[in-house]
Write a protein that holds these residues in place. Structure first.
Motif, PDB file in Angstrom:
ATOM      1  N   GLN A 179     -50.054  39.811  21.125  1.00  0.00           N
ATOM      2  CA  GLN A 179     -51.176  40.573  19.995  1.00  0.00           C
ATOM      3  C   GLN A 179     -50.640  40.019  19.005  1.00  0.00           C
ATOM      4  O   GLN A 179     -51.483  39.243  17.235  1.00  0.00           O
ATOM      5  CB  GLN A 179     -52.572  41.206  20.302  1.00  0.00           C
ATOM      6  CG  GLN A 179     -53.599  41.183  20.972  1.00  0.00           C
ATOM      7  CD  GLN A 179     -53.328  40.609  22.362  1.00  0.00           C
ATOM      8  OE1 GLN A 179     -52.317  41.593  22.874  1.00  0.00           O
ATOM      9  NE2 GLN A 179     -54.009  40.178  22.969  1.00  0.00           N
ATOM     10  N   ASP A 238     -61.944  52.138  25.096  1.00  0.00           N
ATOM     11  CA  ASP A 238     -61.819  50.607  24.520  1.00  0.00           C
ATOM     12  C   ASP A 238     -60.705  50.670  25.724  1.00  0.00           C
ATOM     13  O   ASP A 238     -59.482  50.906  25.748  1.00  0.00           O
ATOM     14  CB  ASP A 238     -60.823  51.109  23.557  1.00  0.00           C
ATOM     15  CG  ASP A 238     -60.619  49.971  23.105  1.00  0.00           C
ATOM     16  OD1 ASP A 238     -61.794  48.715  22.723  1.00  0.00           O
ATOM     17  OD2 ASP A 238     -59.621  48.487  22.989  1.00  0.00           O
ATOM     18  N   GLU A 239     -61.576  48.946  26.599  1.00  0.00           N
ATOM     19  CA  GLU A 239     -60.767  48.246  27.729  1.00  0.00           C
ATOM     20  C   GLU A 239     -59.055  47.649  27.425  1.00  0.00           C
ATOM     21  O   GLU A 239     -58.450  47.894  27.785  1.00  0.00           O
ATOM     22  CB  GLU A 239     -61.593  47.134  28.187  1.00  0.00           C
ATOM     23  CG  GLU A 239     -60.242  46.031  29.335  1.00  0.00           C
ATOM     24  CD  GLU A 239     -61.718  45.345  29.622  1.00  0.00           C
ATOM     25  OE1 GLU A 239     -61.342  45.003  30.841  1.00  0.00           O
ATOM     26  OE2 GLU A 239     -62.619  45.338  29.231  1.00  0.00           O
ATOM     27  N   GLN A 240     -59.155  47.370  26.034  1.00  0.00           N
ATOM     28  CA  GLN A 240     -57.692  46.689  25.371  1.00  0.00           C
ATOM     29  C   GLN A 240     -56.382  47.726  25.439  1.00  0.00           C
ATOM     30  O   GLN A 240     -55.275  47.794  25.727  1.00  0.00           O
ATOM     31  CB  GLN A 240     -57.425  46.043  23.851  1.00  0.00           C
ATOM     32  CG  GLN A 240     -56.555  44.978  23.560  1.00  0.00           C
ATOM     33  CD  GLN A 240     -56.480  43.939  24.549  1.00  0.00           C
ATOM     34  OE1 GLN A 240     -57.230  43.251  25.484  1.00  0.00           O
ATOM     35  NE2 GLN A 240     -54.908  44.403  24.821  1.00  0.00           N
ATOM     36  N   GLU A 241     -56.944  48.548  24.626  1.00  0.00           N
ATOM     37  CA  GLU A 241     -56.736  50.603  24.547  1.00  0.00           C
ATOM     38  C   GLU A 241     -55.913  50.480  26.334  1.00  0.00           C
ATOM     39  O   GLU A 241     -54.762  51.115  26.720  1.00  0.00           O
ATOM     40  CB  GLU A 241     -57.144  50.991  24.056  1.00  0.00           C
ATOM     41  CG  GLU A 241     -57.184  50.628  22.633  1.00  0.00           C
ATOM     42  CD  GLU A 241     -58.346  52.560  21.593  1.00  0.00           C
ATOM     43  OE1 GLU A 241     -57.527  53.253  21.646  1.00  0.00           O
ATOM     44  OE2 GLU A 241     -58.492  51.916  20.348  1.00  0.00           O
ATOM     45  N   ILE A 267     -55.637  48.715  28.496  1.00  0.00           N
ATOM     46  CA  ILE A 267     -54.890  47.531  29.612  1.00  0.00           C
ATOM     47  C   ILE A 267     -53.530  48.005  28.536  1.00  0.00           C
ATOM     48  O   ILE A 267     -52.997  48.158  29.242  1.00  0.00           O
ATOM     49  CB  ILE A 267     -55.308  46.354  29.347  1.00  0.00           C
ATOM     50  CG1 ILE A 267     -56.328  45.704  29.816  1.00  0.00           C
ATOM     51  CG2 ILE A 267     -54.270  45.879  29.294  1.00  0.00           C
ATOM     52  CD1 ILE A 267     -57.496  44.624  29.233  1.00  0.00           C
ATOM     53  N   SER A 268     -53.070  48.694  27.488  1.00  0.00           N
ATOM     54  CA  SER A 268     -52.322  48.583  26.762  1.00  0.00           C
ATOM     55  C   SER A 268     -51.390  49.514  27.317  1.00  0.00           C
ATOM     56  O   SER A 268     -50.142  50.131  27.447  1.00  0.00           O
ATOM     57  CB  SER A 268     -52.462  49.085  25.380  1.00  0.00           C
ATOM     58  OG  SER A 268     -52.862  47.468  24.983  1.00  0.00           O
ATOM     59  N   ASN A 307     -45.512  43.619  22.404  1.00  0.00           N
ATOM     60  CA  ASN A 307     -47.285  42.656  22.644  1.00  0.00           C
ATOM     61  C   ASN A 307     -47.502  41.459  21.721  1.00  0.00           C
ATOM     62  O   ASN A 307     -47.518  41.435  20.981  1.00  0.00           O
ATOM     63  CB  ASN A 307     -47.652  44.532  21.131  1.00  0.00           C
ATOM     64  CG  ASN A 307     -49.351  44.215  21.074  1.00  0.00           C
ATOM     65  OD1 ASN A 307     -50.212  42.612  20.925  1.00  0.00           O
ATOM     66  ND2 ASN A 307     -50.222  45.010  21.031  1.00  0.00           N
TER      67      ASN A 307
END
Length: 92
Positions: free
Chosen positions: A77, A31-34, A36-37, A75
């Protein structure tokens, strides 16, 4: 991405190094967002080490100043401040 953005490339280079150092771990996250995190967290951990190697902190510790460096990630978000459980202080 392997693109040039101008002057900011000097700062992005360090993040590219963090990615390269941890590429196996990064490649295991689909997962791209994961990803990045994870990269943000790995970068903060690396920056804790970098801050601790500065002359300012080294001199503070030599002068027995009580300084501890902690690594946290905020974070955007969800508004959660995550403690990465990485800290550094003067060795006794």
């Amino acid at each position: 991405h392997d693109e040039s953005y101008g002057l900011i490339d000097n700062w992005l280079r360090h993040i590219q190094d963090v990615y390269r150092f941890h590429q196996d771990k990064m490649d295991n996250v689909a997962d791209e967002q994961e990803r990045i995190s994870l990269l943000c967290e790995l970068n903060v951990i690396e920056q804790v080490a970098n801050v601790c190697n500065t002359t300012i902190l080294s001199n503070a510790w030599k002068n027995n100043q009580d300084v501890t460096v902690h690594g946290f990630v905020y974070n955007l978000q969800d508004g959660i401040l995550k403690n990465l459980d990485v800290s550094s202080c003067k060795a006794s």
